[in-house]
Scaffold this motif. Structure first.
Motif, mmCIF file in Angstrom:
data_model
loop_
_atom_site.group_PDB
_atom_site.id
_atom_site.type_symbol
_atom_site.label_atom_id
_atom_site.label_comp_id
_atom_site.label_asym_id
_atom_site.label_seq_id
_atom_site.Cartn_x
_atom_site.Cartn_y
_atom_site.Cartn_z
ATOM 1 N N VAL A 20 0.850 -1.182 0.000
ATOM 2 C CA VAL A 20 0.000 0.000 0.000
ATOM 3 C C VAL A 20 0.888 1.235 0.000
ATOM 4 O O VAL A 20 1.847 1.325 0.762
ATOM 5 C CB VAL A 20 -0.957 -0.010 1.211
ATOM 6 N N ASN A 21 0.537 2.155 -0.859
ATOM 7 C CA ASN A 21 1.242 3.417 -0.972
ATOM 8 C C ASN A 21 0.425 4.502 -0.278
ATOM 9 O O ASN A 21 -0.737 4.709 -0.612
ATOM 10 C CB ASN A 21 1.440 3.781 -2.452
ATOM 11 N N ALA A 22 1.053 5.188 0.658
ATOM 12 C CA ALA A 22 0.436 6.361 1.287
ATOM 13 C C ALA A 22 0.624 7.523 0.308
ATOM 14 O O ALA A 22 1.563 8.297 0.398
ATOM 15 C CB ALA A 22 1.092 6.649 2.631
ATOM 16 N N ALA A 23 -0.259 7.578 -0.666
ATOM 17 C CA ALA A 23 -0.137 8.492 -1.796
ATOM 18 C C ALA A 23 -0.687 9.881 -1.474
ATOM 19 O O ALA A 23 -1.392 10.073 -0.484
ATOM 20 C CB ALA A 23 -0.890 7.914 -2.999
ATOM 21 N N ASN A 24 -0.394 10.818 -2.358
ATOM 22 C CA ASN A 24 -1.077 12.103 -2.310
ATOM 23 C C ASN A 24 -2.141 12.098 -3.407
ATOM 24 O O ASN A 24 -2.178 11.197 -4.241
ATOM 25 C CB ASN A 24 -0.085 13.278 -2.442
ATOM 26 N N ARG A 25 -3.016 13.092 -3.377
ATOM 27 C CA ARG A 25 -4.145 13.135 -4.322
ATOM 28 C C ARG A 25 -3.714 13.028 -5.780
ATOM 29 O O ARG A 25 -4.421 12.469 -6.603
ATOM 30 C CB ARG A 25 -4.934 14.433 -4.159
#
Length: 174
Positions: A20-25
């Motif tokens: 899982v990537n703690a992505a930005n918008r």
């Protein structure tokens, strides 16, 4: 819980079905875990994220939602991108939005028939979510999901002993 592991490791080196990537918008990379996954995974991840931005998410991935791409050069097969809440901006919805990150990521993993997934500590870096509170939300959300589907192995992966210790201490008694 038997299907939950807590460890110190490099999430980009996890040999699991999905990380899982703690992505930005924007889905186009950034700092922290997001930057590390994009750098290690290579151009293929960015290319798929760009396609998602021009099709499904022209305004960016909404907070709490999740989407999936290839994992490129990573050992994992997939990267599930999710956008955690910015703690100072989520008002009284912080817990709900953070929980949605975990639940929606797990739903995608289940749809992909993944039996293993690794999570970072979502929103606890630059997004400022207090680590102990985030730990409780993460653990409760995953535990709740696994209560209905115990076929998946879930890893909580931390880059430091201190972050791991905070998580372990926060979830005692849950």
């Amino acid at each position: 819980m038997k299907n939950i592991n807590i460890k110190i490791a490099d999430i980009t080196q996890e040999d699991v079905c999905a990380v899982v990537n703690a992505a930005n918008r924007s889905l186009l990379g950034g700092g922290g875990v997001d930057g590390a996954i994009h750098r290690a995974g290579g151009e293929k991840i960015l290319s798929e994220c760009k396609k998602l931005r021009t099709s499904t998410y022209p305004d960016g991935l909404p907070t709490g939602d999740a989407t999936v791409t290839t994992a490129g050069n990573l050992k994992a097969k997939y990267v599930i991108h999710t956008v955690g809440p910015i703690y100072t901006s989520c008002k009284n919805r912080c817990e709900e939005l953070l929980s949605n990150c975990y639940i929606n990521s797990l739903k995608i993993a289940k749809d992909l028939k993944c039996h293993s997934i690794s999570f970072p500590a979502i929103s606890t870096g630059i997004y400022g979510y207090p680590k102990d509170d985030a730990a409780k939300v993460a653990y409760k959300s995953v535990k709740s999901f696994l209560d209905t589907d115990d076929t998946m192995e879930v890893n909580f992966v931390f880059s430091s002993q201190s972050s791991c210790d905070i998580f372990v201490e926060a979830i005692k008694g849950i």
